[in-house]
Design an enzyme around this catalytic site. Structure first.
Site, PDB file in Angstrom:
ATOM      1  N   ASP A  93      51.311  51.108  28.679  1.00  0.00           N
ATOM      2  CA  ASP A  93      51.265  51.150  30.149  1.00  0.00           C
ATOM      3  C   ASP A  93      52.353  50.331  30.843  1.00  0.00           C
ATOM      4  O   ASP A  93      53.063  50.841  31.707  1.00  0.00           O
ATOM      5  CB  ASP A  93      49.865  50.711  30.617  1.00  0.00           C
ATOM      6  CG  ASP A  93      49.667  50.896  32.112  1.00  0.00           C
ATOM      7  OD1 ASP A  93      50.192  51.871  32.659  1.00  0.00           O
ATOM      8  OD2 ASP A  93      48.970  50.063  32.720  1.00  0.00           O
ATOM      9  N   CYS A 113      41.642  69.269  41.663  1.00  0.00           N
ATOM     10  CA  CYS A 113      42.033  67.869  41.838  1.00  0.00           C
ATOM     11  C   CYS A 113      42.885  67.687  43.089  1.00  0.00           C
ATOM     12  O   CYS A 113      42.704  66.733  43.846  1.00  0.00           O
ATOM     13  CB  CYS A 113      42.772  67.363  40.607  1.00  0.00           C
ATOM     14  SG  CYS A 113      44.247  68.305  40.165  1.00  0.00           S
ATOM     15  N   ARG A 145      38.462  30.422  39.925  1.00  0.00           N
ATOM     16  CA  ARG A 145      37.928  30.169  38.585  1.00  0.00           C
ATOM     17  C   ARG A 145      36.741  31.080  38.291  1.00  0.00           C
ATOM     18  O   ARG A 145      36.643  31.658  37.194  1.00  0.00           O
ATOM     19  CB  ARG A 145      37.512  28.706  38.469  1.00  0.00           C
ATOM     20  CG  ARG A 145      36.966  28.332  37.105  1.00  0.00           C
ATOM     21  CD  ARG A 145      36.644  26.851  37.012  1.00  0.00           C
ATOM     22  NE  ARG A 145      36.058  26.501  35.729  1.00  0.00           N
ATOM     23  CZ  ARG A 145      35.721  25.283  35.375  1.00  0.00           C
ATOM     24  NH1 ARG A 145      35.918  24.268  36.212  1.00  0.00           N
ATOM     25  NH2 ARG A 145      35.181  25.043  34.195  1.00  0.00           N
TER      26      ARG A 145
END
Length: 377
Positions: free
Chosen positions: A134, A194, A281
């Site tokens: 990728d 699509c 975090r």
């Protein structure tokens, strides 16, 4: 070296490694893809996340010395969640696209490619490799198409007969001369589902995508989302699957071959409100292992705010008002102000007017005005 025999050994071993499909192709220049990428660049349809040098995207010899062939792999991922949590009033949820379910696919595919490299190296010590997933220079889909993994479909995904388009792709350039496999013929035919279903019209035509309008791209941007797309996003907080879910070739395709890819419903379909209060975090601890976290928490939080507005979730107004007043980031404050107005209710107008008095950022003030305009209509 009998490369035909080695090729079959690699295919057999790949299957034992959990590689669902493998194909081989030449290391020739991807001429057709080059023309396509040049056209995309001229039209301004690129996302900006790609490798900038088009030549490197289509010519393996520019990134690997004396390439002889490319091995392409595909791993199938799930399209359905087992026992997905429900999004209900007072506990609304967002959704990550299927490609972000489970462990980051970059990690999973790199593991498989690394093991495949080791297997080949044992048999051919002089073998050299350059594997990528990728984020490498080569266009994954062009490699997969030429290697016979599947065909490049109108939704700009590679569709395999076995797994539909629910596959992750990776490839390995090598100096070994394997016999190439036959590319697969296009099987989309006259189907245009699509293109017709794309929420933003990003599929300009079959096989051509304007990434700047694609929801999958838009959910990864960090600035204010353009107004015309906010109503289109719905509760998507990362990515979009519409062009896959409407595809007839994906009907009934759902594979759970890889433990790492199994989605945790609380991660893949998280509650929206807690997202807004997460520290860096906490975000990393919760979402850091999935691919959808790569841009950090800001885009996800912005999209979560838009999703709450989509649901008209009045119970979330106190949280949104708190974010609007206290978040240090203008994009988050402004989007929250827009959402407060969009949701409405008796507290919304007072909260926006009060916030307007103390806000200094011009972009945020514009969002406050948008929020107030919803209340005045």
């Amino acid at each position: 070296m009998d490369y035909r025999l080695l090729k079959q050994e690699i295919i057999d071993h790949a299957n034992s490694l959990g590689i669902d499909k493998i194909g081989f192709t030449t290391a020739d220049v991807f001429t057709e893809m080059k023309n396509h990428l040049i056209r995309q660049e001229q039209l301004g349809y690129q996302s900006g996340f790609e490798e900038k040098d088009i030549e490197k995207r289509v010519d393996p010899s520019l990134i690997f010395s004396e390439p002889r062939s490319i091995i392409a792999i595909a791993l199938a991922y799930p399209s359905r969640m087992k026992n997905p949590p429900k999004s209900v009033k007072g506990a609304r949820r967002g959704i990550f696209a299927r490609a972000s379910w489970g462990t980051d696919y970059h990690t999973v595919l790199r593991d498989r490619l690394s093991k495949l490299e080791a297997f080949i190296q044992e048999r051919v010590p002089e073998a050299r490799f350059r594997s990528m997933v990728d984020t490498g220079e080569l266009a994954d889909r062009a490699v997969a198409e030429r290697a016979g993994i599947g065909w490049s479909a109108k939704n700009c995904a590679v569709i395999t007969p076995e797994f539909g388009s629910y596959v992750y792709l990776g490839e390995m350039i090598t100096n070994l001369p394997f016999e190439p496999d036959e590319p697969m013929q296009d099987q989309c035919g006259s189907c245009n589902k699509c293109v017709d279903a794309c929420p933003t019209g990003a599929l300009v035509q079959g096989g051509q995508l304007n990434a700047q309008k694609c929801i999958a791209f838009l959910t990864q941007t960090k600035g204010f989302l353009p107004d015309e797309y906010r109503s289109k996003i719905g509760n998507r907080i990362y990515g979009c699957d519409t062009c896959q879910t409407v595809c007839p070739k994906n009907k009934g395709k759902d594979f759970h071959f890889h433990r790492e890819m199994e989605p945790d419903g609380e991660i893949a379909k998280p509650l929206l409100e807690p997202l807004l209060m997460m520290s860096n975090r906490e975000f990393k601890e919760t979402f850091g292992h999935i691919s959808g976290s790569w841009r950090g928490k800001k885009p996800i939080q912005r999209n979560a705010i838009i999703a709450l507005a989509h649901f008209k979730e009045e119970q979330s107004l106190p949280v949104l008002i708190e974010v609007m007043n206290n978040d240090p980031r203008p994009v988050i404050r402004g989007t929250a102000a827009w959402a407060v107005g969009k949701i409405g209710g008796s507290k919304a107008k007072d909260a926006l007017l009060e916030f307007k008095e103390k806000e200094k950022e011009g972009d945020v003030l514009q969002e406050i005005e948008k929020g107030l305009s919803f209340l005045n209509n």
